[in-house]
Design an enzyme around this catalytic site. Sequence first.
Site, PDB file in Angstrom:
ATOM      1  N   ASP A  56      73.400  -0.103 -84.609  1.00 44.63           N
ATOM      2  CA  ASP A  56      73.479   1.034 -83.673  1.00 44.63           C
ATOM      3  C   ASP A  56      72.245   1.934 -83.734  1.00 44.63           C
ATOM      4  OD1 ASP A  56      73.759   2.273 -86.079  1.00 44.63           O
ATOM      5  OD2 ASP A  56      75.713   3.170 -85.679  1.00 44.63           O
ATOM      6  N   ARG A  71      49.950  21.006 -87.076  1.00 46.80           N
ATOM      7  CA  ARG A  71      49.216  21.742 -86.041  1.00 46.80           C
ATOM      8  C   ARG A  71      50.103  22.742 -85.305  1.00 46.80           C
ATOM      9  NH1 ARG A  71      45.874  16.979 -83.128  1.00 46.80           N
ATOM     10  NH2 ARG A  71      47.639  15.735 -83.807  1.00 46.80           N
ATOM     11  N   ASP A  83      33.963  22.254 -85.092  1.00 49.45           N
ATOM     12  CA  ASP A  83      34.471  23.607 -84.827  1.00 49.45           C
ATOM     13  C   ASP A  83      34.390  24.400 -86.128  1.00 49.45           C
ATOM     14  OD1 ASP A  83      36.750  22.738 -86.287  1.00 49.45           O
ATOM     15  OD2 ASP A  83      37.736  22.083 -84.450  1.00 49.45           O
ATOM     16  N   SER A 129      42.004  12.660 -82.505  1.00 42.27           N
ATOM     17  CA  SER A 129      43.218  12.371 -81.741  1.00 42.27           C
ATOM     18  C   SER A 129      42.823  11.750 -80.397  1.00 42.27           C
ATOM     19  CB  SER A 129      44.012  13.667 -81.574  1.00 42.27           C
ATOM     20  OG  SER A 129      45.188  13.418 -80.890  1.00 42.27           O
ATOM     21  N   THR A 130      42.481  12.554 -79.404  1.00 42.50           N
ATOM     22  CA  THR A 130      42.047  11.972 -78.116  1.00 42.50           C
ATOM     23  C   THR A 130      40.576  11.561 -78.151  1.00 42.50           C
ATOM     24  OG1 THR A 130      41.300  14.089 -77.229  1.00 42.50           O
ATOM     25  CG2 THR A 130      43.606  13.517 -76.885  1.00 42.50           C
ATOM     26  N   ASP A 133      35.316  15.542 -89.366  1.00 47.88           N
ATOM     27  CA  ASP A 133      36.470  16.327 -88.916  1.00 47.88           C
ATOM     28  C   ASP A 133      37.710  15.833 -89.654  1.00 47.88           C
ATOM     29  OD1 ASP A 133      37.735  18.308 -87.518  1.00 47.88           O
ATOM     30  OD2 ASP A 133      37.432  17.458 -85.530  1.00 47.88           O
ATOM     31  N   LYS A 191      34.299  25.719 -80.826  1.00 51.81           N
ATOM     32  CA  LYS A 191      35.106  24.907 -79.903  1.00 51.81           C
ATOM     33  C   LYS A 191      36.199  25.748 -79.252  1.00 51.81           C
ATOM     34  CE  LYS A 191      38.298  21.773 -81.317  1.00 51.81           C
ATOM     35  NZ  LYS A 191      38.730  20.571 -81.991  1.00 51.81           N
ATOM     36  N   GLY A 210      38.204  13.675 -77.704  1.00 52.66           N
ATOM     37  CA  GLY A 210      37.486  14.641 -76.865  1.00 52.66           C
ATOM     38  C   GLY A 210      36.506  15.499 -77.673  1.00 52.66           C
ATOM     39  N   THR A 211      36.934  15.959 -78.821  1.00 52.74           N
ATOM     40  CA  THR A 211      36.084  16.828 -79.655  1.00 52.74           C
ATOM     41  C   THR A 211      34.807  16.094 -80.072  1.00 52.74           C
ATOM     42  OG1 THR A 211      38.043  17.957 -80.489  1.00 52.74           O
ATOM     43  CG2 THR A 211      36.035  18.137 -81.832  1.00 52.74           C
TER      44      THR A 211
HETATM   45  C1  R5P Z   1      41.604  20.416 -84.365  1.00 49.66           C
HETATM   46  O1  R5P Z   1      41.119  21.512 -84.306  1.00 49.66           O
HETATM   47  C2  R5P Z   1      41.186  19.317 -85.283  1.00 49.66           C
HETATM   48  O2  R5P Z   1      40.435  19.748 -86.355  1.00 49.66           O
HETATM   49  C3  R5P Z   1      40.480  18.213 -84.533  1.00 49.66           C
HETATM   50  O3  R5P Z   1      39.191  18.656 -84.154  1.00 49.66           O
HETATM   51  C4  R5P Z   1      41.272  17.813 -83.332  1.00 49.66           C
HETATM   52  O4  R5P Z   1      42.604  17.545 -83.664  1.00 49.66           O
HETATM   53  C5  R5P Z   1      40.654  16.624 -82.650  1.00 49.66           C
HETATM   54  O5  R5P Z   1      41.376  16.368 -81.499  1.00 49.66           O
HETATM   55  P1  R5P Z   1      40.759  15.505 -80.329  1.00 49.66           P
HETATM   56  O6  R5P Z   1      40.276  14.223 -80.913  1.00 49.66           O
HETATM   57  O7  R5P Z   1      41.942  15.312 -79.398  1.00 49.66           O
HETATM   58  O8  R5P Z   1      39.685  16.305 -79.683  1.00 49.66           O
END
Ligand code: R5P
Length: 271
Positions: free
Chosen positions: A8, A67, A144, A197-198, A193, A167, A200-201
């Site tokens: 289940d 976070r 950042d 995640s994505t 860092d 940032k 983008g940073t």
């Molecule tokens: C956030 O401030 C963390 O230190 C990373 O810079 C952040 O999680 C990176 O996220 P992403 O890869 O989505 O830009």
Amino acid sequence: MDVRRFPDGEKYLRVVDDVKNENVAVIQSIHHTPDELLFEYLLLVDTLKDLGASRVTAFIPYFAYARQDERFKPGEALSFRTVTKLMESVGTDEIYTIDMHQHRVLKSSEVFKIPSHNLSAMPLLADYVKKTGEVQKPLVIGPDTEAEQWAKIAADRLGTDYDVFEKKRLGDDHVEVRPRRSNAKGRDVLIVDDIISTGGTIVEASKILLSQGANKVAVACTHPILAPGALEKIQNARVVSVVGTDTVPSPISRVSVAPLIASEIKKAGMK
Ligand code: R5P
């Protein structure tokens, strides 16, 4: 331990060894399926204590929900606080995290009532970068201001200099990054860092560095969460190499944090 699912969907967990009066170390990274792994952790620690373990020390290499440590919009759940409360409530005696996202909460003692320690994987990552020889005497950049703590550790280890960018997060996958003092002209650069995640940073930071005239840009992070498409995005941004640790399994998890955990287990005198 034996873990499986009932038909289940409920979880079954059994501790196979005799843990009575034992000092137990639990190593549980809480990454891509955080709700499931967190629940498994809670079942495990509660069971260990119930079976008579004298002490449970937790090692959480990636700590999901860290976070969400602030109410950014009214009514939001303070998930970080809820998770720490749950971990304490089942009897965790002490906790070790690795490069835990502590941007607004600077000391883990602000959220944990039990003794807590935040280890860093940056020395291991810096040693790896040095060994590959991909970048020479690099300028280390934290994308950042919060990343200064990691940039400093990596730069010290590599015997080089560092700086951080500023940032602004405009959305879940949209950030604006601005340089501060340093100029990367003619330099090899290493961006460090805690999390990718994505991507983008990293993409925004490397655009700036390459436009300043950096020779090349390499990247190292502790937790390669890597949302779908993140790695391709970073590779398309002319980054020469990107490495992470195995706190989160991924195609770039080439540095193991096992020595870091092992050394703490040894220091604490656990078997
Ligand atoms: C956030 O401030 C963390 O230190 C990373 O810079 C952040 O999680 C990176 O996220 P992403 O890869 O989505 O830009």
